[in-house]
Design an enzyme around this catalytic site. Structure first.
Site, PDB file in Angstrom:
ATOM      1  N   HIS A 126       0.798  -1.230   0.000  1.00 47.57           N
ATOM      2  CA  HIS A 126       0.000   0.000   0.000  1.00 47.57           C
ATOM      3  C   HIS A 126       0.830   1.281   0.000  1.00 47.57           C
ATOM      4  O   HIS A 126       0.348   2.326  -0.449  1.00 47.57           O
ATOM      5  CB  HIS A 126      -0.936   0.032   1.208  1.00 47.57           C
ATOM      6  CG  HIS A 126      -2.021  -0.993   1.170  1.00 47.57           C
ATOM      7  ND1 HIS A 126      -2.875  -1.145   0.103  1.00 47.57           N
ATOM      8  CD2 HIS A 126      -2.394  -1.938   2.079  1.00 47.57           C
ATOM      9  CE1 HIS A 126      -3.725  -2.129   0.354  1.00 47.57           C
ATOM     10  NE2 HIS A 126      -3.446  -2.628   1.538  1.00 47.57           N
ATOM     11  N   ASP A 163      -3.831 -10.822  -2.253  1.00 53.08           N
ATOM     12  CA  ASP A 163      -4.262 -10.228  -0.987  1.00 53.08           C
ATOM     13  C   ASP A 163      -5.693  -9.719  -1.153  1.00 53.08           C
ATOM     14  O   ASP A 163      -6.099  -9.317  -2.247  1.00 53.08           O
ATOM     15  CB  ASP A 163      -3.315  -9.058  -0.675  1.00 53.08           C
ATOM     16  CG  ASP A 163      -3.436  -8.509   0.730  1.00 53.08           C
ATOM     17  OD1 ASP A 163      -4.461  -7.841   1.007  1.00 53.08           O
ATOM     18  OD2 ASP A 163      -2.520  -8.696   1.541  1.00 53.08           O
ATOM     19  N   HIS A 165      -6.847  -6.972  -0.208  1.00 51.03           N
ATOM     20  CA  HIS A 165      -6.809  -5.549  -0.521  1.00 51.03           C
ATOM     21  C   HIS A 165      -6.078  -5.313  -1.845  1.00 51.03           C
ATOM     22  O   HIS A 165      -5.071  -5.954  -2.120  1.00 51.03           O
ATOM     23  CB  HIS A 165      -6.087  -4.781   0.592  1.00 51.03           C
ATOM     24  CG  HIS A 165      -6.709  -4.940   1.939  1.00 51.03           C
ATOM     25  ND1 HIS A 165      -6.372  -5.974   2.796  1.00 51.03           N
ATOM     26  CD2 HIS A 165      -7.655  -4.201   2.576  1.00 51.03           C
ATOM     27  CE1 HIS A 165      -7.085  -5.860   3.908  1.00 51.03           C
ATOM     28  NE2 HIS A 165      -7.866  -4.802   3.801  1.00 51.03           N
ATOM     29  N   ASP A 251      -5.228 -12.542   3.993  1.00 46.74           N
ATOM     30  CA  ASP A 251      -6.481 -11.936   4.441  1.00 46.74           C
ATOM     31  C   ASP A 251      -7.617 -12.173   3.457  1.00 46.74           C
ATOM     32  O   ASP A 251      -8.746 -11.762   3.702  1.00 46.74           O
ATOM     33  CB  ASP A 251      -6.305 -10.440   4.722  1.00 46.74           C
ATOM     34  CG  ASP A 251      -5.625  -9.683   3.599  1.00 46.74           C
ATOM     35  OD1 ASP A 251      -5.409 -10.280   2.526  1.00 46.74           O
ATOM     36  OD2 ASP A 251      -5.303  -8.490   3.796  1.00 46.74           O
TER      37      ASP A 251
END
Length: 309
Positions: A126, A163, A165, A251
């Site tokens: 990120h 992931d 995200h 996740d």
């Protein structure tokens, strides 16, 4: 040649925000305990973490941000962004270890010392060039991509992200870079941070058509992923890939406390096997997110087992 290298050591575990935080320093221990219980340490080459030089961070990050990171690292106070990523004492040094270890793995893969490498605290996808974001003080994914381009002169680097995200820090940094072939499966941004990664985002300029974003609905499972994966694999195979990076965030597995997907560790292992079969034979796996300790221990060890088969 050793097939799979795995990096373990307390220096890597220091990147974390305390045991009460979802990204706590205990995540390494959860992985390592299961790794040793399965006896995978007997089938992989276990290597120590490597601390990198500050110049590594500067390959991707802006000088002003690195100065802020170094200052906050001394005090351990405040946030590195708007409120998601707290500072802690030694965060700069911990970030150097993550980046140094990932780049050491890249060097070993290029040199042919191993065909696959796994770094259990990494995949901080990120962070932006000019700042932290989403628990990510630095972006080791972006750093190693820049390192591969500048140090090893590679021009076709695949980055695959599963992931939950969206890997926004990687995508937007290389949105116009034709050297980066990007594939990202993630929970639809309408339901989850960071809110990006629409299927219409396929790259810009010379990189148009070299980026593949695949948003998944909440509760997406292995059945849906298995149906979508072949198109992504075909996309990757349409390029003469020189090096492949997998961000294998756990996740996306059902039961994670902050996401809403319902994949299983079988999907992570299947993706690792598929990427291992690419002609480039250089696969670097970065651990990424994952906040259910049981899930991350199972998923990442299933990945290592798949890499070592």
């Amino acid at each position: 040649m050793t097939q799979t290298c795995v990096y373990l050591g307390p220096e890597l575990a220091r990147y974390g925000f305390g045991d009460e935080h979802p990204f706590g320093t205990d995540r390494m221990g959860a992985f390592q305990e299961e790794f040793e219980r399965r006896g995978l340490d007997k089938h992989c080459q276990v290597l120590p973490p490597m601390k990198g030089d500050p110049e590594l961070l500067a390959l991707f990050h802006a000088p002003d941000y690195l100065q802020l990171l170094a200052e906050r690292s001394k005090s351990g106070e405040g946030y590195l962004d708007g409120g998601d990523t707290p500072a802690f004492r030694g965060v700069f040094e911990a970030s150097l270890t993550v980046a140094g270890t990932v780049c050491d793995a890249a060097d070993r893969l290029i040199a042919g010392e191993c065909a696959r490498a796994f770094v259990p605290i990494a995949g901080l996808h990120h962070a932006r060039r000019d700042g932290a974001a989403g628990f990510c003080a630095v972006n080791d994914c972006g750093i190693v991509i820049e390192y591969l381009k500048k140090q090893h002169h590679l021009t076709r680097i695949a980055y695959v992200d599963i992931d939950a995200h969206h890997g926004d820090g990687v995508f937007y940094a290389f949105e116009e870079d034709a050297a980066v072939i990007f594939v990202d499966f993630h929970e639809d941004g309408r339901y989850l941070y960071p809110g990006t990664g629409a299927a219409t985002e396929t790259g810009r300029g010379a990189a148009k058509g070299r980026k593949l974003n695949i948003p998944l609905p909440p509760e997406a499972d292995d059945v849906l992923f298995t149906r979508l994966w072949p198109a992504a694999e075909h996309f990757l195979k349409s390029f003469d890939i020189e090096f492949c990076i997998l961000q294998a965030g756990a996740d996306s597995i059902g039961g994670d406390p902050i996401t809403h997907l319902n994949l299983s560790p079988r999907t992570h292992a299947a993706v690792a096997r598929a990427l291992s079969s690419l002609p480039c034979q250089r696969l670097l796996v970065l651990r990424g997110g994952g906040y259910n300790r049981h899930n991350l221990a199972q998923a990442w060890n299933d990945v290592v087992q798949a890499l070592s088969a």
